[in-house]
Design a protein around this motif. Structure first.
Motif, short mmCIF file in Angstrom:
data_model
loop_
_atom_site.label_atom_id
_atom_site.label_comp_id
_atom_site.label_asym_id
_atom_site.label_seq_id
_atom_site.Cartn_x
_atom_site.Cartn_y
_atom_site.Cartn_z
N ALA A 11 0.82 -1.08 0.12
CA ALA A 11 -0.11 -0.03 0.03
C ALA A 11 0.81 1.34 -0.01
O ALA A 11 0.62 2.31 -0.83
CB ALA A 11 -1.00 -0.02 1.19
N LEU A 12 1.95 1.06 0.88
CA LEU A 12 2.85 2.37 0.80
C LEU A 12 3.70 2.58 -0.49
O LEU A 12 3.57 3.84 -1.16
CB LEU A 12 4.03 2.31 1.89
N HIS A 13 4.09 1.53 -0.97
CA HIS A 13 4.32 1.79 -2.63
C HIS A 13 3.60 2.42 -3.59
O HIS A 13 3.85 3.24 -4.39
CB HIS A 13 5.17 0.40 -3.18
N ARG A 14 2.11 1.89 -3.43
CA ARG A 14 1.28 2.40 -4.40
C ARG A 14 1.13 4.00 -3.97
O ARG A 14 0.80 4.88 -5.05
CB ARG A 14 -0.18 1.72 -4.44
N LEU A 15 0.90 4.29 -2.90
CA LEU A 15 0.66 5.59 -2.53
C LEU A 15 2.14 6.55 -2.90
O LEU A 15 1.66 7.52 -3.47
CB LEU A 15 0.53 5.92 -1.01
N ALA A 16 3.17 5.98 -2.72
CA ALA A 16 4.19 6.89 -2.97
C ALA A 16 4.32 6.85 -4.50
O ALA A 16 4.86 8.10 -5.02
CB ALA A 16 5.55 5.99 -2.60
N GLU A 17 4.03 6.02 -5.34
CA GLU A 17 3.85 6.18 -7.02
C GLU A 17 2.91 7.26 -7.06
O GLU A 17 2.96 8.09 -8.17
CB GLU A 17 3.58 4.62 -7.63
N GLN A 18 1.72 6.96 -6.64
CA GLN A 18 0.75 8.14 -6.96
C GLN A 18 1.25 9.55 -6.61
O GLN A 18 1.11 10.65 -7.34
CB GLN A 18 -0.55 7.86 -6.21
N VAL A 19 1.73 9.82 -5.27
CA VAL A 19 2.44 11.07 -5.14
C VAL A 19 3.52 11.59 -5.87
O VAL A 19 3.65 12.97 -6.23
CB VAL A 19 2.85 11.05 -3.53
N GLU A 20 4.36 10.56 -6.11
CA GLU A 20 5.43 10.95 -7.18
C GLU A 20 4.92 11.46 -8.45
O GLU A 20 5.39 12.46 -9.08
CB GLU A 20 6.20 9.59 -7.45
N ALA A 21 3.93 10.71 -9.18
CA ALA A 21 3.45 11.04 -10.46
C ALA A 21 2.60 12.55 -10.25
O ALA A 21 2.95 13.39 -11.13
CB ALA A 21 2.39 10.11 -10.86
N VAL A 22 1.81 12.71 -9.23
CA VAL A 22 1.19 13.85 -9.26
C VAL A 22 2.40 14.98 -8.94
O VAL A 22 2.22 16.24 -9.54
CB VAL A 22 0.37 13.92 -8.02
N SER A 23 3.23 14.86 -8.19
CA SER A 23 4.33 15.85 -7.95
C SER A 23 5.12 15.95 -9.13
O SER A 23 5.69 17.25 -9.48
CB SER A 23 5.30 15.46 -6.93
N VAL A 24 5.52 15.00 -9.92
CA VAL A 24 6.31 15.66 -11.26
C VAL A 24 5.28 16.21 -12.18
O VAL A 24 5.84 17.07 -12.99
CB VAL A 24 6.66 14.02 -11.66
N GLY A 25 4.17 15.89 -12.38
CA GLY A 25 3.00 16.72 -13.12
C GLY A 25 3.25 18.27 -12.84
O GLY A 25 3.11 19.02 -13.83
N LEU A 26 3.19 18.37 -11.51
CA LEU A 26 3.07 19.67 -10.92
C LEU A 26 4.51 20.38 -11.19
O LEU A 26 4.20 21.64 -11.63
CB LEU A 26 2.61 19.79 -9.39
N ALA A 27 5.31 19.96 -10.92
CA ALA A 27 6.80 20.34 -11.34
C ALA A 27 6.83 20.81 -12.70
O ALA A 27 7.20 21.97 -12.99
CB ALA A 27 7.90 19.48 -11.00
N ARG A 28 6.37 19.84 -13.65
CA ARG A 28 6.59 20.08 -15.03
C ARG A 28 5.69 21.30 -15.52
O ARG A 28 6.10 22.18 -16.27
CB ARG A 28 6.36 18.92 -16.14
N GLU A 29 4.44 21.26 -14.84
CA GLU A 29 3.41 22.51 -15.29
C GLU A 29 4.22 23.84 -14.71
O GLU A 29 3.85 24.87 -15.51
CB GLU A 29 2.07 22.25 -14.36
N GLN A 30 4.98 23.88 -13.75
CA GLN A 30 5.45 24.98 -13.05
C GLN A 30 6.83 25.10 -13.76
O GLN A 30 7.71 26.16 -13.14
CB GLN A 30 5.76 24.90 -11.54
N GLY A 31 7.24 24.67 -15.05
CA GLY A 31 8.42 24.79 -15.59
C GLY A 31 9.61 24.01 -15.12
O GLY A 31 10.84 24.61 -15.56
N TRP A 32 9.62 23.17 -14.19
CA TRP A 32 10.88 22.30 -13.92
C TRP A 32 11.34 21.49 -15.07
O TRP A 32 10.75 21.08 -15.58
CB TRP A 32 10.51 21.51 -12.62
N THR A 33 12.64 21.39 -15.08
CA THR A 33 13.32 20.71 -15.91
C THR A 33 13.18 19.39 -15.38
O THR A 33 13.12 18.91 -14.38
CB THR A 33 14.94 21.26 -16.19
N TRP A 34 13.75 18.28 -16.32
CA TRP A 34 13.89 16.89 -15.78
C TRP A 34 15.00 16.72 -14.98
O TRP A 34 14.82 15.93 -14.12
CB TRP A 34 13.82 16.06 -17.20
#
Length: 67
Positions: A24-47
């Motif tokens: 359950a923690l792995h699944r939650l971490a993957e979801q948080v990571e995906a959302v955070s990466v999406g937000l970072a890209r929307e805000q102009g962060w580089t890879w």
């Protein structure tokens, strides 16, 4: 179940409970990571910036989320 009950069951040698929690923690971490990466890209962060924040290479992050 509260935290004390949960950790008590793990200490009571119940590997099934611990393994379900890890999954359950792995699944939650993957979801948080995906959302955070999406937000970072929307805000102009580089890879590279995202990779640095995650402790990964920019290539690895881009391969995982750059679709």
């Amino acid at each position: 179940m509260d935290g004390a009950d949960f950790f008590g069951q793990i200490r009571a040698n119940d590997p099934a409970m611990g393994l379900r929690a890890v999954g359950a923690l792995h699944r939650l971490a993957e979801q948080v990571e995906a959302v955070s990466v999406g937000l970072a890209r929307e805000q102009g962060w580089t890879w590279e910036q995202i990779g640095d924040a995650l402790g990964m290479s920019r290539q690895s992050v881009h391969a995982k989320y750059g679709k």
